[in-house]
Write a protein that holds these residues in place. Structure first.
Motif, mmCIF file in Angstrom:
data_model
loop_
_atom_site.group_PDB
_atom_site.id
_atom_site.type_symbol
_atom_site.label_atom_id
_atom_site.label_comp_id
_atom_site.label_asym_id
_atom_site.label_seq_id
_atom_site.Cartn_x
_atom_site.Cartn_y
_atom_site.Cartn_z
ATOM 1 N N PRO A 89 1.022 -1.283 -0.083
ATOM 2 C CA PRO A 89 0.125 -0.111 -0.205
ATOM 3 C C PRO A 89 0.820 1.187 -0.048
ATOM 4 C CG PRO A 89 -0.832 -1.576 1.656
ATOM 5 C CD PRO A 89 0.471 -2.109 1.126
ATOM 6 N N THR A 90 2.143 1.286 0.703
ATOM 7 C CA THR A 90 2.979 2.336 0.741
ATOM 8 C C THR A 90 4.546 2.039 0.478
ATOM 9 O OG1 THR A 90 3.262 2.205 3.017
ATOM 10 C CG2 THR A 90 1.257 3.752 2.319
ATOM 11 N N PRO A 91 4.715 1.650 -1.020
ATOM 12 C CA PRO A 91 5.901 1.397 -1.493
ATOM 13 C C PRO A 91 7.108 2.559 -1.191
ATOM 14 C CG PRO A 91 4.656 1.540 -3.194
ATOM 15 C CD PRO A 91 3.789 1.715 -1.929
ATOM 16 N N ARG A 92 8.356 2.066 -0.918
ATOM 17 C CA ARG A 92 9.199 3.216 -0.696
ATOM 18 C C ARG A 92 10.022 3.323 -1.739
ATOM 19 N NH1 ARG A 92 9.545 5.162 4.587
ATOM 20 N NH2 ARG A 92 11.840 5.512 4.258
ATOM 21 N N ILE A 93 10.544 4.333 -2.218
ATOM 22 C CA ILE A 93 11.438 4.632 -3.718
ATOM 23 C C ILE A 93 12.640 5.467 -3.121
ATOM 24 C CG2 ILE A 93 11.889 5.328 -6.033
ATOM 25 C CD1 ILE A 93 8.757 5.072 -6.119
ATOM 26 N N LEU A 94 13.894 4.822 -3.641
ATOM 27 C CA LEU A 94 15.043 5.644 -3.076
ATOM 28 C C LEU A 94 15.730 6.044 -4.459
ATOM 29 C CD1 LEU A 94 17.349 6.889 -1.273
ATOM 30 C CD2 LEU A 94 18.207 4.444 -1.101
ATOM 31 N N ASP A 95 16.056 7.237 -4.848
ATOM 32 C CA ASP A 95 16.788 7.682 -5.676
ATOM 33 C C ASP A 95 18.294 8.220 -5.534
ATOM 34 O OD1 ASP A 95 17.417 8.504 -8.288
ATOM 35 O OD2 ASP A 95 16.406 10.517 -8.388
ATOM 36 N N LEU A 96 19.284 7.344 -5.797
ATOM 37 C CA LEU A 96 20.748 7.600 -5.239
ATOM 38 C C LEU A 96 21.241 8.531 -6.345
ATOM 39 C CD1 LEU A 96 21.717 4.293 -3.991
ATOM 40 C CD2 LEU A 96 21.203 6.277 -2.502
ATOM 41 N N GLY A 97 21.940 9.819 -6.047
ATOM 42 C CA GLY A 97 22.268 10.581 -6.863
ATOM 43 C C GLY A 97 21.239 11.322 -7.757
ATOM 44 N N ALA A 118 14.897 11.184 -2.583
ATOM 45 C CA ALA A 118 15.878 11.712 -3.453
ATOM 46 C C ALA A 118 16.936 12.139 -2.948
ATOM 47 C CB ALA A 118 15.513 12.777 -4.398
ATOM 48 N N CYS A 119 18.263 11.583 -3.007
ATOM 49 C CA CYS A 119 19.504 12.123 -2.411
ATOM 50 C C CYS A 119 20.710 12.389 -3.073
ATOM 51 C CB CYS A 119 19.948 10.971 -1.436
ATOM 52 S SG CYS A 119 18.669 10.387 -0.129
ATOM 53 N N ASP A 120 21.271 13.262 -2.932
ATOM 54 C CA ASP A 120 22.513 13.495 -3.460
ATOM 55 C C ASP A 120 23.549 14.421 -2.678
ATOM 56 O OD1 ASP A 120 24.391 14.032 -5.726
ATOM 57 O OD2 ASP A 120 22.747 14.192 -6.931
ATOM 58 N N ILE A 121 24.680 14.738 -3.006
ATOM 59 C CA ILE A 121 25.600 15.269 -2.199
ATOM 60 C C ILE A 121 25.522 16.858 -2.506
ATOM 61 C CG2 ILE A 121 27.439 15.537 -4.135
ATOM 62 C CD1 ILE A 121 29.657 14.870 -1.866
ATOM 63 N N VAL A 122 24.780 17.360 -3.586
ATOM 64 C CA VAL A 122 24.170 18.831 -3.663
ATOM 65 C C VAL A 122 22.847 18.827 -4.202
ATOM 66 C CG1 VAL A 122 24.790 20.881 -4.805
ATOM 67 C CG2 VAL A 122 26.746 19.341 -4.271
ATOM 68 N N LEU A 123 21.961 19.648 -3.598
ATOM 69 C CA LEU A 123 20.580 19.399 -4.060
ATOM 70 C C LEU A 123 20.324 20.681 -4.633
ATOM 71 C CD1 LEU A 123 18.927 17.759 -0.853
ATOM 72 C CD2 LEU A 123 19.786 16.739 -3.004
ATOM 73 N N ARG A 124 19.509 20.365 -5.726
ATOM 74 C CA ARG A 124 18.878 21.519 -6.779
ATOM 75 C C ARG A 124 17.721 22.066 -5.734
ATOM 76 N NH1 ARG A 124 16.146 20.655 -12.442
ATOM 77 N NH2 ARG A 124 16.165 22.534 -13.174
ATOM 78 N N ASN A 143 29.313 7.414 -1.250
ATOM 79 C CA ASN A 143 30.581 6.864 -0.884
ATOM 80 C C ASN A 143 30.804 7.025 0.642
ATOM 81 O OD1 ASN A 143 31.482 6.473 -3.701
ATOM 82 N ND2 ASN A 143 31.881 8.659 -3.758
ATOM 83 N N LYS A 144 30.175 7.758 1.430
ATOM 84 C CA LYS A 144 30.066 7.746 2.924
ATOM 85 C C LYS A 144 29.074 7.374 3.642
ATOM 86 C CE LYS A 144 33.248 11.387 2.152
ATOM 87 N NZ LYS A 144 33.649 13.036 2.410
ATOM 88 N N THR A 165 31.173 6.869 -8.016
ATOM 89 C CA THR A 165 30.991 5.915 -7.041
ATOM 90 C C THR A 165 32.254 5.297 -6.844
ATOM 91 O OG1 THR A 165 28.441 5.550 -7.488
ATOM 92 C CG2 THR A 165 29.841 3.870 -6.206
ATOM 93 N N VAL A 166 33.089 5.323 -5.806
ATOM 94 C CA VAL A 166 34.419 4.776 -5.599
ATOM 95 C C VAL A 166 34.364 3.090 -5.890
ATOM 96 C CG1 VAL A 166 36.368 4.536 -3.818
ATOM 97 C CG2 VAL A 166 35.094 6.989 -4.286
ATOM 98 N N ASP A 167 33.509 2.647 -5.103
ATOM 99 C CA ASP A 167 33.447 1.279 -5.123
ATOM 100 C C ASP A 167 32.068 0.713 -5.345
ATOM 101 O OD1 ASP A 167 33.589 -1.463 -4.586
ATOM 102 O OD2 ASP A 167 34.731 -1.410 -2.784
ATOM 103 N N SER A 168 31.760 0.493 -6.696
ATOM 104 C CA SER A 168 30.415 0.062 -7.169
ATOM 105 C C SER A 168 29.911 -1.438 -6.594
ATOM 106 C CB SER A 168 30.551 0.145 -8.697
ATOM 107 O OG SER A 168 30.465 1.252 -9.236
ATOM 108 N N ASP A 169 31.004 -2.120 -6.537
ATOM 109 C CA ASP A 169 30.679 -3.572 -5.803
ATOM 110 C C ASP A 169 30.137 -3.453 -4.401
ATOM 111 O OD1 ASP A 169 30.653 -6.260 -5.703
ATOM 112 O OD2 ASP A 169 32.616 -6.198 -4.649
#
Length: 372
Positions: A89-97, A118-124, A143-144, A165-169
């Motif tokens: 009923p209330t799914p969650r979506i994460l947008d990285l970068g 929605a997340c990023d190191i700098v936001l519009r 990365n942190k 992304t320093v380490d994609s794996d």
């Protein structure tokens, strides 16, 4: 203007400080050559973080929609099922970068019963009225800060964030930890280098060589300058050609699927369809918008003389303003989805290693041969 949320998401940070301070990322920027850059991202992110670049990302977003037949994601049947009200009923979506935030905003409108972060190191900054009530923006450094997320999501989206992304794996293991069983991870990548119709990188040529009139590209030389300073920051990070191994070998995931798309840099193909012509037109416009941003990044982070950067920028703009472009080339984009298994999450047993056969030509532009 819309501000980062101070919601009760718990461990996810509202601000991500620099190495030595807790500076609000909105002020952690620097102006250089009339463009704005993130201090925290540094050379890893080669593009500015200003209105011009966000507008280009919005334009690029429309190219992806057209490429995916007006869908916001690949493998739509699987993603739609994961986000259906019947499944949750209330799914969650994460947008990285999240970049410009265009994808997150459209997902919030498309799925009004879902919560989008929605997340990023700098936001519009977005006008308050343009942000749906089920969407919020927060500062996060992939990365942190992934270890500080302790909620679960139904869909995690990671588009064009691979180079920073320093380490994609490791990131893929972090994503698996926060995905619910059956959740979907969407990974999208691209490489701006120019390719020929056989998926082979177009080699660098010397300007003025009469044998290379049809293949010489200022833009390819400009991209080479970008790669030079990006890869000086560490090992290769553009490994989407190996996702079938990296994601396919992660025991937390199953059902890896990927699509590769080759988009011409202008409408020069014979017998081109209407859709493909539209894609070529948008790709051409996207490159023209990207050239000043890429050149600004080289001025900011590279060691190339300013007059040389100016020459490459002007030459790149000229070659893509001429339709069809002098260099008949393609860019490649990879869209992948993978499903979280029902098993308990397993941490990474050891760092993934590049296969020995994976050489520089597989991710960058080989240097100009000395004998040319």
């Amino acid at each position: 203007m819309s501000q980062p949320s101070s919601s009760n998401m718990g461990p996810v940070p509202v601000t991500v400080g620099t190495k030595n301070t807790n500076i609000d990322p909105r002020s952690d920027v620097q102006i250089a050559h009339n463009r704005t850059f993130s201090k925290q991202a540094g050379p890893l992110y080669s593009l500015p973080t200003d209105a011009k670049e966000y507008n280009r990302l919005d334009y690029q977003h429309e190219m992806f929609r057209l490429l995916l037949d007006d869908s916001l994601y690949p493998n739509p049947d699987v993603v739609n099922k994961a986000l259906s009200a019947e499944a949750n009923p209330t799914p969650r979506i994460l947008d990285l970068g999240t970049g410009s935030g265009a994808w997150a905003l459209e997902m919030a409108r498309k799925f009004p019963h879902a919560n989008v972060l929605a997340c990023d190191i700098v936001l519009r900054e977005h006008p308050e009225e343009s942000v749906p009530s089920n969407c919020r923006f927060e500062f996060l450094d992939v990365n942190k800060d992934m270890g500080r997320i302790h909620e679960t999501f139904d869909v995690v989206h990671w588009r064009l964030v691979e180079p920073v992304t320093v380490d994609s794996d490791q990131l893929f293991y972090d994503v698996a930890r926060i995905l619910r069983p059956g959740g979907i991870f969407i990974a999208i990548a691209g490489n701006p280098r120019l390719l020929d119709k056989t998926d082979t990188v177009i080699p660098l040529q010397r300007e003025g060589d009469p044998k290379c009139v049809k293949t010489y590209s200022h833009f390819q030389h400009l991209i080479k300058r970008v790669f030079d300073y990006q890869f000086a920051e560490g090992p290769p990070r553009v490994i989407h050609g190996l996702w079938n191994q990296v994601l396919g070998g992660n025991t937390n995931f199953k059902d890896f699927k990927a699509q590769e798309f080759f988009i011409p840099t202008g409408p020069w193909e014979e017998g081109i369809t209407d859709k493909r012509r539209r894609l070529a037109d948008i790709m051409n416009g996207n490159i023209l918008r990207a050239i000043p941003s890429l050149a600004a990044g080289v001025r900011m982070h590279g060691k190339c003389p300013l007059d040389e950067i100016k020459r490459l920028e002007d030459g790149s703009l000229k070659e893509f303003r001429e339709l069809p472009p002098s260099a008949h080339a393609y860019t490649k984009w990879v869209f992948a989805t993978v499903v979280r298994t029902d098993s308990a999450w397993e941490a990474r047993p050891q760092p993934w290693k590049l296969p020995e056969w994976f050489g520089p030509a597989d991710h960058i532009i080989p240097p100009l041969p000395e004998n040319l």
